[in-house]
Design a protein around this motif. Structure first.
Motif, PDB file in Angstrom:
ATOM      1  N   THR A  37       6.471  -0.163   1.466  1.00 49.97           N
ATOM      2  CA  THR A  37       6.447  -0.747   2.808  1.00 49.97           C
ATOM      3  C   THR A  37       5.196  -1.584   2.987  1.00 49.97           C
ATOM      4  N   VAL A  38       5.387  -2.734   3.592  1.00 53.19           N
ATOM      5  CA  VAL A  38       4.261  -3.529   4.051  1.00 53.19           C
ATOM      6  C   VAL A  38       4.459  -3.790   5.528  1.00 53.19           C
ATOM      7  N   ARG A  39       3.446  -3.456   6.312  1.00 51.24           N
ATOM      8  CA  ARG A  39       3.564  -3.535   7.776  1.00 51.24           C
ATOM      9  C   ARG A  39       4.792  -2.740   8.202  1.00 51.24           C
ATOM     10  N   ASP A  56       0.814  -1.211   0.000  1.00 51.89           N
ATOM     11  CA  ASP A  56       0.000   0.000   0.000  1.00 51.89           C
ATOM     12  C   ASP A  56       0.852   1.267   0.000  1.00 51.89           C
ATOM     13  N   ALA A  57       1.889   1.285   0.828  1.00 50.98           N
ATOM     14  CA  ALA A  57       2.663   2.511   1.051  1.00 50.98           C
ATOM     15  C   ALA A  57       3.879   2.578   0.130  1.00 50.98           C
ATOM     16  N   GLN A 106       0.337   6.507   1.286  1.00 50.50           N
ATOM     17  CA  GLN A 106      -0.044   5.308   2.038  1.00 50.50           C
ATOM     18  C   GLN A 106      -1.234   4.592   1.421  1.00 50.50           C
ATOM     19  N   GLN A 139      10.533  -2.212   4.966  1.00 47.97           N
ATOM     20  CA  GLN A 139      10.680  -1.311   3.826  1.00 47.97           C
ATOM     21  C   GLN A 139      11.617  -1.914   2.799  1.00 47.97           C
ATOM     22  N   TYR A 148       7.177   5.435  -1.232  1.00 50.12           N
ATOM     23  CA  TYR A 148       7.958   6.593  -0.791  1.00 50.12           C
ATOM     24  C   TYR A 148       8.965   7.001  -1.862  1.00 50.12           C
TER      25      TYR A 148
END
Lengths: 110, 114
Positions: free
Chosen positions: A94-96, A30-31, A50, A99, A33
């Motif tokens: 990132t997951v949970r 989902d996130a 996010q 990264q 950067y």
């Protein structure tokens, strides 16, 4: 193979031109950067997202713009308003609490 | 304000153990210590993380002091391919911190010498 791809690896731009750096991930994260790295320095956060259709400014967002129309894609545009754009740009997802980084794009302004 | 302090550079002989220190005196109770490394012109790569117990995986060992204010990453038998910049960074694994970015300082540049 699952991962994050960034293209191109090297990019040259004339002063005053906008340029878009690509970042794609097939990790279903989902996130996402964008970081900037200057020689001998750590990573500085430019923008992050996010969730699809939402993004937030990081520490050094001026002169940059992003979009997040699809979960797997998070392109970064370096605009002519960015006064010192020559740097190494890293995309991450990132997951949970883990990264993962792409291989980076080195942008040079001529 | 820097969250961590690491020596800017270190050398290690090939085949010997590389011990990389990190001070993180302001680490909060729910923050883990993460270590990443970055080989020249590549993206950072995850190595290991820990909360308070020592951890070991196929890449490295992590020793965290009892007060959690510092840690040491150990590469037991360094090779030339371990030459890289090594970053330590505290990061929360709480639900509220889900998806938060990691903060990377300048790290330690490790040079493994033949």
């Amino acid at each position: 193979d699952g991962g994050i791809t960034q293209s191109p690896k090297y990019l040259f731009r004339k002063e005053g031109q906008n340029v878009t750096l690509s970042c794609e991930q097939n990790l279903n994260h989902d996130a996402m950067y964008w970081y900037r790295q200057d020689p001998g320095q750590g990573l500085r956060l430019i923008y992050y997202s996010q969730i699809v259709n939402d993004f937030q400014k990081g520490d050094i967002a001026e002169g940059y713009s992003v979009s997040r129309e699809k979960k797997e894609s998070f392109p970064l545009t370096v605009t002519s308003a960015q006064k010192n754009p020559t740097a190494f740009y890293l995309c991450a997802s990132t997951v949970r609490h883990e990264q993962f980084f792409g291989p980076g794009t080195r942008l040079t302004v001529l | 304000d820097a969250k961590t302090t690491q020596p800017p550079s270190m050398d290690c002989a090939e085949g010997r153990a590389a011990n990389l220190p990190c001070n993180h005196s302001t680490i909060s109770g729910n923050e883990y210590v993460y270590w990443y490394r970055q080989i020249h012109s590549q993206g950072p790569q995850y190595i290991i993380h820990g909360l308070k117990n020592n951890e070991t995986n196929e890449m490295a060992s992590l020793i965290i002091t009892e007060d959690r204010k510092s840690s040491t990453l150990i590469l037991p038998h360094a090779t030339l391919r371990d030459t890289a910049v090594y970053y330590c960074t505290p990061h929360s694994r709480s639900t509220e911190a889900y998806g938060q970015n990691f903060v990377f300082g300048p790290g330690t540049r490790l040079s493994v010498l033949p």
